[in-house]
Design a protein around this motif. Structure first.
Motif, PDB file in Angstrom:
ATOM      1  N   UNK A 199       3.314  15.038   3.680  1.00  0.00           N
ATOM      2  CA  UNK A 199       2.095  15.697   3.147  1.00  0.00           C
ATOM      3  C   UNK A 199       0.757  14.705   3.358  1.00  0.00           C
ATOM      4  N   UNK A 200      -0.098  15.093   3.271  1.00  0.00           N
ATOM      5  CA  UNK A 200      -1.620  14.650   2.940  1.00  0.00           C
ATOM      6  C   UNK A 200      -1.658  13.886   1.909  1.00  0.00           C
ATOM      7  N   UNK A 201      -2.200  12.693   1.905  1.00  0.00           N
ATOM      8  CA  UNK A 201      -2.924  11.817   0.804  1.00  0.00           C
ATOM      9  C   UNK A 201      -3.318  12.392  -0.155  1.00  0.00           C
ATOM     10  N   UNK A 202      -4.162  13.596   0.020  1.00  0.00           N
ATOM     11  CA  UNK A 202      -4.768  14.384  -1.053  1.00  0.00           C
ATOM     12  C   UNK A 202      -4.012  15.244  -1.578  1.00  0.00           C
ATOM     13  N   UNK A 203      -2.843  15.365  -1.067  1.00  0.00           N
ATOM     14  CA  UNK A 203      -1.862  16.576  -1.632  1.00  0.00           C
ATOM     15  C   UNK A 203      -1.483  16.320  -2.844  1.00  0.00           C
ATOM     16  N   UNK A 204      -1.243  17.451  -3.838  1.00  0.00           N
ATOM     17  CA  UNK A 204      -0.884  17.440  -5.160  1.00  0.00           C
ATOM     18  C   UNK A 204       0.280  18.738  -5.390  1.00  0.00           C
ATOM     19  N   UNK A 205       0.996  18.250  -6.410  1.00  0.00           N
ATOM     20  CA  UNK A 205       2.220  19.370  -6.546  1.00  0.00           C
ATOM     21  C   UNK A 205       1.796  20.832  -6.822  1.00  0.00           C
ATOM     22  N   UNK A 206       0.594  20.901  -6.967  1.00  0.00           N
ATOM     23  CA  UNK A 206       0.050  22.242  -7.436  1.00  0.00           C
ATOM     24  C   UNK A 206      -0.544  22.764  -5.972  1.00  0.00           C
ATOM     25  N   UNK A 207      -1.001  21.812  -5.221  1.00  0.00           N
ATOM     26  CA  UNK A 207      -1.740  22.122  -4.249  1.00  0.00           C
ATOM     27  C   UNK A 207      -1.472  21.136  -2.832  1.00  0.00           C
ATOM     28  N   UNK A 208      -0.100  21.423  -2.509  1.00  0.00           N
ATOM     29  CA  UNK A 208       0.517  20.639  -1.159  1.00  0.00           C
ATOM     30  C   UNK A 208      -0.385  20.928  -0.029  1.00  0.00           C
TER      31      UNK A 208
END
Length: 287
Positions: free
Chosen positions: A210-219
């Motif tokens: 996953x990208x460093x900016x990825x989040x659980x709600x916006x992978x």
């Protein structure tokens, strides 16, 4: 919806057999056709109609060509959105092969440098293996024999998210079916990667970082790999099987099983030009 261009730097890691070139062209032709065809049939018609792909080929084997550093910088003219690695007859873990170490170093740079975090990495077969090595993992010779033709990849929970989305396919949500042509394999995940797919023979058929900016709600995926060949058609696989059987690389049993499998469930091959290709597009389009 404004029109968007996705620019792909395709690292050409091999030259196809003459019979494949005569029928389907070079790997630049084959990959461009695959990406264009998958985009044309993409389930979201707005994206299909308002997206174009530009694919530039770089011969990393014989010419040691790589995208200029300037094209890997965000916002630069003609900067690339994606670096994609093709399959190859070469052995990814053969560090004595002169083109392998520079390729590994380039992929490591793209995959780890903060300056290139905006560039997506996609690895196909040999490319999957090279990315594993570059990112701290391994590639080894497989003890369980060849996988040739269409095999079902059993998907993890994360694999179902990345590879199937909301689109029904040959294997439902549990599997994707992809043309294969390999014996070498990735035995375990590199650091920071998540397993997406496997077969009973080989444990790591697909993985994502996953990208460093990825989040659980916006992978958001930075790196996506697959051991199979979504760009291959049954005809391409058939030419390779014929050649490698004649050379003695495949024994009679492997050749027979390969020919039984190359058409897949309905003779058309795997799902590379359907939802597997669409999943690659979803990854490449992610911001």
């Amino acid at each position: 919806m404004s029109r968007r261009s996705i620019r792909v730097a395709l690292l050409l890691c091999d030259t196809p057999l003459p019979a494949v070139v005569a029928e389907s062209g070079t790997y630049l032709n084959i990959f461009t056709r695959w990406l264009e065809s998958a985009l044309e049939s993409y389930p979201d018609s707005d994206i299909a109609q308002n997206t174009q792909v530009v694919v530039d080929g770089y011969d990393v084997v014989d010419k040691h060509e790589y995208p200029p550093e300037s094209t890997l910088r965000a916002g630069s003219p003609n900067s690339y959105d994606v670096v994609m690695l093709t399959g190859s007859k070469h052995t990814a873990h053969d560090l004595a092969n002169p083109f392998i170490p520079p390729l590994i170093e380039f992929v490591r740079h793209v995959g780890t440098s903060p300056d290139t975090h905006h560039v997506k990495l996609v690895g196909i077969c040999f490319g999957h293996q090279i990315i594993s090595i570059a990112m701290g993992g391994e590639c080894v010779r497989g003890d369980n024999g060849w996988e040739i033709g269409v095999y079902g990849n059993e998907l993890t929970r994360e694999g179902r998210y990345w590879w199937t989305g909301d689109v029904e396919g040959q294997g439902g949500e549990e599997k994707i079916f992809v043309e294969q042509m390999h014996r070498d394999h990735v035995p375990s995940l590199p650091p920071g990667f998540t397993l997406l797919g496997r077969t009973p023979r080989y444990a790591v058929h697909s993985m994502v970082k996953l990208h460093p900016s990825s989040t659980p709600t916006r992978p958001v995926a930075q790196i996506l790999t697959i051991q199979g060949h979504p760009e291959f058609t049954p005809s391409v696989v058939s030419h390779i099987v014929d050649a490698r059987s004649a050379m003695g690389i495949f024994d009679d049993a492997a050749t027979k099983e390969a020919r039984r499998r190359l058409g897949g469930k309905d003779g058309s091959g795997g799902e590379g030009y359907g939802r597997v290709g669409w999943a690659v597009w979803r990854m490449m389009l992610g911001k």
